[in-house]
Design an enzyme around this catalytic site. Structure first.
Site, mmCIF file in Angstrom:
data_model
loop_
_atom_site.group_PDB
_atom_site.id
_atom_site.type_symbol
_atom_site.label_atom_id
_atom_site.label_comp_id
_atom_site.label_asym_id
_atom_site.label_seq_id
_atom_site.Cartn_x
_atom_site.Cartn_y
_atom_site.Cartn_z
ATOM 1 C CB THR A 219 2.769 -0.691 -4.353
ATOM 2 O OG1 THR A 219 2.906 -0.453 -2.952
ATOM 3 C CG2 THR A 219 2.261 -2.098 -4.584
ATOM 4 C CE LYS B 144 -3.906 -2.273 2.151
ATOM 5 N NZ LYS B 144 -4.436 -2.681 0.885
ATOM 6 C CB CYS B 145 4.217 1.745 -0.698
ATOM 7 S SG CYS B 145 5.605 2.875 -0.873
ATOM 8 N N GLY B 146 3.136 4.239 -2.411
ATOM 9 C CA GLY B 146 3.202 4.902 -3.705
ATOM 10 C C GLY B 146 4.198 4.241 -4.657
#
Length: 160
Positions: free
Chosen positions: A39, A35-37
């Site tokens: 990803t 859930k990371c930018g």
């Protein structure tokens, strides 16, 4: 520990990921999060794994250390990676990659690369040569598709 092949970690879907199984192969070790930018970098990591015919071992190490961006359990992580990015490269169980709780592998990687090589966010990348030594590292900002990353990977693949 003297080289990366001296380490092992629990596998994402059970068992043990024993890095000695890849002795003599170059590796790319990446702390990941769902859930990371950053990803979408899973796509580039999978491309490297596929394009090199698995000559470069890509190892994903999920971590919830940065922004709580890997909240799921092993099943959630495996399903997300497979469904959204077709990930087939090896992945470990969720681990700590920073601070006093960091796994021995990430403590070793940080020590080998120096202060700036400590992962400061998700998707830090560590390029390992065929002797199991840290060749170079890249921050989260460097995409697996970038010219710099591709050059570093080519160097460790082509070097005996």
């Amino acid at each position: 520990m003297s080289c990366v092949y001296d380490f092992s970690l629990p596998g994402l879907t059970g068992g043990t990921v024993d890095l000695s199984a890849w002795r003599g192969k170059p590796m790319l070790i990446v702390n990941t999060a769902s859930k990371c930018g950053f990803t979408p970098q899973y796509e580039g990591l999978q491309a490297l794994w596929s394009e090199t015919g698995h000559e470069l071992v890509v190892l994903g190490v999920p971590s919830n250390d940065f922004g709580r961006q890997e909240p799921g359990d092993a099943t959630d992580i495996a399903t997300f990676c497979s469904r959204n990015y077709g990930v087939s490269f090896p992945m470990t169980e969720k681990c700590h990659v920073k601070g006093a709780q960091a796994t021995p592998l990430f403590r070793w990687l940080s020590a080998q690369g120096g202060f700036l090589a400590h992962p400061r966010w998700n998707f830090f990348k560590y390029v390992i040569d065929r002797q199991g030594r840290l060749s170079t590292w890249f921050s989260s900002l460097t995409s697996p598709d970038s010219h710099r990353m591709r050059d570093a990977v080519s160097r460790v693949i082509l070097t005996d």
